[in-house]
Design a protein around this motif. Structure first.
Motif, PDB file in Angstrom:
ATOM      1  N   UNK A 479       0.646  -1.407  -0.225  1.00  0.00           N
ATOM      2  CA  UNK A 479       0.017  -0.151   0.009  1.00  0.00           C
ATOM      3  C   UNK A 479       0.853   1.469  -0.404  1.00  0.00           C
ATOM      4  N   UNK A 480       2.413   1.030   1.058  1.00  0.00           N
ATOM      5  CA  UNK A 480       2.594   2.399   0.932  1.00  0.00           C
ATOM      6  C   UNK A 480       3.324   2.615  -0.721  1.00  0.00           C
ATOM      7  N   UNK A 481       3.748   1.581  -0.798  1.00  0.00           N
ATOM      8  CA  UNK A 481       4.662   1.485  -2.434  1.00  0.00           C
ATOM      9  C   UNK A 481       4.116   2.349  -3.547  1.00  0.00           C
ATOM     10  N   UNK A 482       2.687   1.497  -3.071  1.00  0.00           N
ATOM     11  CA  UNK A 482       1.424   2.256  -4.508  1.00  0.00           C
ATOM     12  C   UNK A 482       1.225   3.883  -3.914  1.00  0.00           C
ATOM     13  N   UNK A 483       0.713   3.994  -2.320  1.00  0.00           N
ATOM     14  CA  UNK A 483       0.933   5.287  -2.509  1.00  0.00           C
ATOM     15  C   UNK A 483       1.981   6.324  -3.061  1.00  0.00           C
ATOM     16  N   UNK A 486       2.015   6.776  -7.072  1.00  0.00           N
ATOM     17  CA  UNK A 486       1.372   7.401  -7.931  1.00  0.00           C
ATOM     18  C   UNK A 486       1.647   9.064  -7.979  1.00  0.00           C
ATOM     19  N   UNK A 487       2.367  10.014  -7.306  1.00  0.00           N
ATOM     20  CA  UNK A 487       2.181  11.035  -7.158  1.00  0.00           C
ATOM     21  C   UNK A 487       3.736  11.359  -8.233  1.00  0.00           C
ATOM     22  N   UNK A 488       4.353  10.248  -7.583  1.00  0.00           N
ATOM     23  CA  UNK A 488       6.088  10.081  -8.118  1.00  0.00           C
ATOM     24  C   UNK A 488       5.677  10.427  -9.312  1.00  0.00           C
ATOM     25  N   UNK A 489       5.046   9.033 -10.153  1.00  0.00           N
ATOM     26  CA  UNK A 489       5.267   8.937 -11.370  1.00  0.00           C
ATOM     27  C   UNK A 489       4.372  10.540 -12.051  1.00  0.00           C
ATOM     28  N   UNK A 490       4.272  10.754 -11.621  1.00  0.00           N
ATOM     29  CA  UNK A 490       3.414  12.455 -12.550  1.00  0.00           C
ATOM     30  C   UNK A 490       4.236  13.411 -12.693  1.00  0.00           C
ATOM     31  N   UNK A 491       5.030  13.750 -11.417  1.00  0.00           N
ATOM     32  CA  UNK A 491       6.387  14.198 -11.475  1.00  0.00           C
ATOM     33  C   UNK A 491       7.598  13.842 -12.097  1.00  0.00           C
ATOM     34  N   UNK A 492       7.561  12.583 -12.154  1.00  0.00           N
ATOM     35  CA  UNK A 492       8.882  11.947 -13.295  1.00  0.00           C
ATOM     36  C   UNK A 492       8.620  12.098 -14.338  1.00  0.00           C
TER      37      UNK A 492
END
Length: 513
Positions: A479-483, A486-492
């Motif tokens: 769950x922590x990894x999923x949370x 998601x934002x890190x993917x947008x920033x990336x």
């Protein structure tokens, strides 16, 4: 655990050591007495047979001596007759009638059977029994003054003597005794046996005569032969009767009845049997008493051994005799003391082991060579949700009930840590899911040790809660990894777009103001 000594069941017939010893002693004595009685009986029979043969030989020899004395008496009578002056006068006067009367009186008084005055051409006068005087003359010329004559007609043998008449040397005064059956009967009565004299001139060796074999042996040896006859019911002896010149004249047989000897043997045997029975009975009673006395200390040791077998080591072994049994008693007492010390040590070790096994959190169970459970600590029973009686003695796979694979095979058949430990494998552990009797499952790790003294110990560790914690940890981490993902993917994605359009931007736009 050492099995207890088996005690004879009540009501079951048993034979004690005292009875065995007494019976054995009585049997040995009885056998020895029977052997001695048999040997004595055989020796007695042989001794009696030897005495009987000696007696019958003595009877035959005595009969022959009596016949020899008859011949000597005839010679004495013939010499007396030849020296009589009356005989010389009658011969000189040629009075034949008076000569015959004189000879008759002389024969009667001297107990001779026949008397004669024998001339070379024949008898001048003869009286008494009919005698073949021609054969008598030949016998005198061949044998001398004393002769034994076996008549050619097979009649009784003649013992006689012919002596030259005084004053008339061409004439012979002859005195003869006929050995008739009556004479032999009298001689046999004196000798103690029945005597029979065979004329060898007409002897035919009949097959049905029990003396025929003795005759053959006596003639071959030139002396005496004796043996049991008529199937041992009598004893016979034969002596060869020879003339003074060594010619066989007859065979003297002695027949001795064996009834008296057989009766003496039977009487001795009866007394011997009675004595043997009495000795055997006395030996049996004495052996029984002695056996019971000797078995009493052994029975005390047996009782002590039975107490040891039941685990009662509190009573000391009694001191007993004799020496060997006393040594055994002392050895048993030392053994009792050692067992007492070892039992106390084992109990302490068992208590310590149970304390250790009861204090650990893991389940522990032991199996035998057939993988049947022989011991299980309380933790293992609580883990398996079973009573101890439901597990002890059963196959471990049926108690633990590990989950089968997709092919329906249990780990007990394919990958058993117990078998791996027996084969010397470095890793003897397995992670198994146990299907409990109440329908629940438990995740466990089973570690097996190498077998020792026919038993093998396994440690059963319950990892059900640990496995649940692992699953919760993995879920949280997911769950922590999923949370975070998601934002890190947008920033990336923004960074990547900036990197892709950075070359087309103006220098002024890039440089800072």
């Amino acid at each position: 655990m050492t099995p207890a000594l088996q005690v004879p069941r009540a009501g079951r017939a048993t034979i004690g050591l005292g009875s065995w010893l007494g019976g054995g002693s009585a049997a040995v004595v009885a056998i020895a007495v029977a052997a001695m009685a048999f040997a004595c009986s055989v020796l007695l029979a042989r001794l009696v047979e030897g005495q009987a043969l000696a007696r019958v030989q003595l009877a035959a020899a005595s009969g022959r001596d009596q016949l020899r004395r008859i011949g000597e008496d005839s010679l004495s009578d013939a010499r007396v007759l030849a020296e009589r002056p009356t005989l010389q006068r009658l011969l000189a006067t040629q009075d034949m009638q008076a000569l015959r009367f004189f000879l008759q009186r002389f024969c009667d008084s001297s107990l001779n059977d026949a008397c004669a005055i024998l001339a070379p051409e024949g008898p001048l006068a003869s009286v008494g029994a009919p005698v073949p005087w021609a054969q008598v003359g030949i016998a005198i010329r061949e044998q001398g003054e004393r002769f034994i004559l076996a008549p050619a007609d097979g009649s009784a043998l003649l013992w006689g003597a012919g002596v030259a008449v005084t004053g008339s040397p061409q004439l012979r005064a002859v005195a003869i005794r006929v050995v008739a059956p009556a004479v032999l009967g009298n001689l046999g009565a004196e000798a103690g046996a029945t005597l029979r004299l065979q004329n060898f001139t007409t002897y035919a060796a009949p097959d049905d005569d029990p003396f025929t074999a003795l005759h053959t042996r006596a003639l071959a040896a030139g002396g005496t032969a004796s043996a049991p006859i008529r199937d041992g019911q009598a004893y016979g002896a034969t002596i060869v009767v020879a003339t003074p010149v060594g010619e066989v004249a007859g065979l003297l047989d002695a027949d001795l009845d064996g009834a008296a000897f057989a009766s003496s043997v039977q009487t001795f045997q009866r007394w011997l049997v009675l004595a043997a029975l009495a000795v055997a009975a006395i030996a049996g009673v004495a052996g029984l008493l002695y056996g019971r006395w000797l078995a009493r200390p052994v029975e005390q040791l047996r009782d002590a051994a039975q107490r040891f077998g039941r685990g009662d080591l509190s009573v000391a072994v009694p001191a007993v005799a004799p020496t060997e049994v006393g040594a055994l008693a002392r050895t048993m007492e030392d053994m009792r003391r050692n067992l007492t010390d070892l039992t106390e040590a084992l109990r302490r070790s068992e208590a310590e082991a149970r304390a250790v096994l009861g204090g650990i959190t893991e389940g522990v169970y032991a199996v035998d060579a057939e993988r049947r459970i022989r011991y299980a600590n309380p933790q293992a029973m609580r883990l398996l949700r079973l009573e101890e009686s439901q597990a002890i003695g059963r196959f471990c796979g049926d108690v633990l009930r590990p989950r089968a694979d997709s092919a329906g095979r249990r780990p007990c058949e394919t990958d058993c840590p117990i078998l791996r430990a027996r084969s010397g494998a470095a890793e003897a552990r397995a992670a198994e899911t146990l299907c409990l009797a109440d329908g629940s499952t438990r995740s466990t790790v089973i570690v097996s040790a190498a077998p020792v003294a026919g038993q093998q110990v396994q440690v059963l560790r319950d990892e059900t809660d640990l496995e649940a914690a692992r699953r919760a940890r993995d879920s949280v981490l997911g769950n922590i990894s999923h949370e975070f993902r998601t934002p890190l993917a947008a920033q990336l994605a923004s960074v990547e777009m900036l990197r892709d359009g950075l070359a087309s931007l103006l220098q002024a736009a890039v440089e800072p103001s």
